[in-house]
Design an enzyme around this catalytic site. Structure first.
Site: not given
Length: 570
Positions: A186, A257, A327
């Protein structure tokens, strides 16, 4: 129908609830130092596990024995049963028989046997020396509702050492969960050694400090945090999981990410709009604007990463590879001449389709190697179209991902419904029901309260199959998964508190044939859970007590996001 032992208070409660159990009134069978353990063909691994766990806890040798006909514990594969189904028979004179459709079914039956022996069987060494251990007379016939019964653990935000991961696998196995989703990368850290790209761990595995609490918190943990798993660590974890009939699904986040990877190799970022050499491993939480560049060089880089991963996670235990896909802000791509040129070159409509192109590339790449891509439900955007009344299924599949690709539906049920209707397999893990990082109670003492209030009962009433699906579409629901994001879980004890006992409720949802959500007997489950807590105590699990957190479990003064009904955006 199952007869629960609430009506027999002296009998051990079984979780998750089996399909059928019949308690006998005869004498229990006694295990002692002379009791043999007979392992039929294909069950040798289960026998090893029994000796290492039950044998260690009871002090009994559980040797094979000279005669296979002597009363004892017998393990047998019965091909007439489904692979994960089992039959457990305990007779005071005849001994204990565990039969499963495959080694996995025998293993789940052995887990039930361990529960029958009492909480002391969950310790690592005997606390009291006994000459014999009584197993009550019973017949249990059981099989899981779903083939995917999973938990995701995020080790990128807060690293968990290898021994903690192995312990987590034991806890999953004890609750008959069979998928470990391993969130390895991440913005805040890269956690797996990649030999051809050593800076991923030399640089990307460490951050100088960490936000303490919600991203709006003024508090910082001003010391370096990090760590990673060597390739031998990963092999050990995978082998340990295989012995417990748990599949490991590694996750490498792309194209969002990804700041930890960009910090290690700045050329992976959008260098024409951002000075990526100034980026470090991110030290706070939220949705990060720094995403991978949509270039051929980046594709080749991650193909190299995935080649090494496929060698670490064999196809027989890890057929899926999770690529994240969630995202991914498009602002940098909108400003990047390189990204815009790529959109034009590919004839794409916009940046959403550019992300879909990125995902489809690795869908094809993995499929060519006999693996399956799975990603969060954003992978539907810009690629896999939602079917209209005039669209045929083949048309839908041609617009996006291959039919082998699967979807983790986290933003509620909608993504899973759309994917299932388009012929894709789905794992249901909606944030609103089974994100175990969300707080368990609205009280002020909850440690770093994040997100929705999701109580034990809320989790118990989670239904993985949406009623909107037809029977044919519902077959694409592989199962369910509870997700554990660790932004505010800096220790093993914090993970325990957030996960348990809600994971016990989740395990029953994923395993047992339960009534409709509103009709489930939560009181009966709570009664069995009361008995199960003593097993968690024996395992050393720092779970949330029913009356609220212990003093040492609280985190006073650490800002969370205690807004009921609002997305957490941690």
């Amino acid at each position: 129908m199952t007869t629960h032992p609430e009506t027999h208070p002296e009998l051990p409660p079984l979780v998750p609830a089996p399909r059928h159990q019949r308690w006998g009134s005869g004498s229990p069978f006694s295990l002692d130092s002379a009791t043999p353990l007979h392992a039929g063909p294909g069950t040798e691994g289960v026998a090893r596990w029994l000796r290492a766990t039950v044998g260690a806890a009871t002090g009994l040798p559980l040797d094979p024995g000279a005669s296979p006909d002597a009363p004892g514990i017998s393990l047998t594969v019965d091909p007439d049963l489904a692979p994960e189904a089992y039959r457990l028979l305990v007779d005071g004179q005849g001994g204990v028989r565990v039969e499963g459709g495959a080694a996995a079914g025998v293993f789940w039956g052995a887990q039930t046997l361990r529960q029958l022996l009492g909480p002391e069987a969950f310790r690592r060494a005997p606390v009291v020396r006994r000459d014999a251990w009584a197993v009550p007379e019973v017949v249990v016939e059981d099989a899981p509702r779903f083939g995917w019964r999973g938990m995701m653990l995020d080790v990128a935000r807060h690293f968990r050492p290898k021994d903690d991961v192995l312990r987590q696998l034991d806890l999953l196995a004890a609750h008959k969960l069979n998928v470990f989703h391993f969130h390895l990368t991440d913005d805040q850290g890269w956690r797996v050694e990649i030999k051809r790209h050593p800076k991923l761990t030399e640089v990307g595995a460490w951050r100088p400090r960490t936000k303490y609490g919600h991203r709006a918190s003024p508090l910082w943990e001003d010391r370096p945090h990090g760590g990673f798993y060597t390739q031998d660590d990963i092999r050990e974890i995978v082998a340990y999981a295989r012995e417990r009939h748990i599949r490991v699904v590694p996750e490498i986040d792309i194209p969002g990410h990804s700041q930890a990877a960009i910090a290690a190799y700045p050329e992976l970022g959008n260098t024409d709009v951002v000075d990526t050499t100034e980026l470090g491993v991110w030290d706070t939480w939220g949705v990060n604007p720094n995403v991978l560049a949509p270039t051929e060089a980046v594709l080749r880089f991650y193909e190299g990463v995935f080649e090494e991963l496929l060698g670490l996670f064999p196809a027989d235990t890890s057929p899926f590879l999770h690529i994240g896909g969630d995202e991914c802000p498009k602002d940098q791509w909108k400003r990047s001449p390189t990204a815009q040129a790529r959109i034009a070159e590919l004839g794409l409509k916009d940046e959403d389709e550019l992300q879909s192109w990125f995902i489809r590339h690795f869908d094809s790449w993995l499929s060519a190697r006999g693996r399956r891509l799975i990603g969060w439900d954003e992978i539907l955007e810009g690629g896999l179209a939602r079917p209209s009344p005039t669209t045929t299924l083949p048309d839908v599949l041609r617009t996006g991902l291959s039919s082998r690709a699967a979807v983790s539906s986290w933003r509620g049920y909608a993504g899973g419904i759309a994917a299932a209707r388009a012929g894709h397999d789905v794992v249901m893990c909606p944030e609103q029901q089974v994100y175990l990082d969300h707080r368990q109670h609205g009280g002020a003492d909850e440690p770093v309260p994040i997100g929705y209030v999701r109580t034990l009962e809320d989790v118990y009433r989670f239904e993985p199959v949406p009623p909107q699906l037809t029977a044919e579409e519902a077959r694409h629901v592989l199962g369910a998964q509870a997700n554990v994001w660790t932004e505010v879980m800096e220790t093993r004890e914090r993970v325990d508190y957030q996960v348990f006992p809600r994971l016990v409720a989740f395990s029953e949802v994923a395993w047992s044939e339960l009534p409709a959500a509103a009709e489930r007997d939560f009181a009966a489950f709570e009664a069995r859970l009361d008995g199960h807590r003593s097993r968690l105590d024996a395992l050393g699990v720092d779970y949330r007590p029913p009356g609220g957190p212990h003093p040492w479990q609280r985190r006073p003064g650490v800002l969370g996001r205690p807004i009921e009904g609002a997305p957490p955006n941690v």
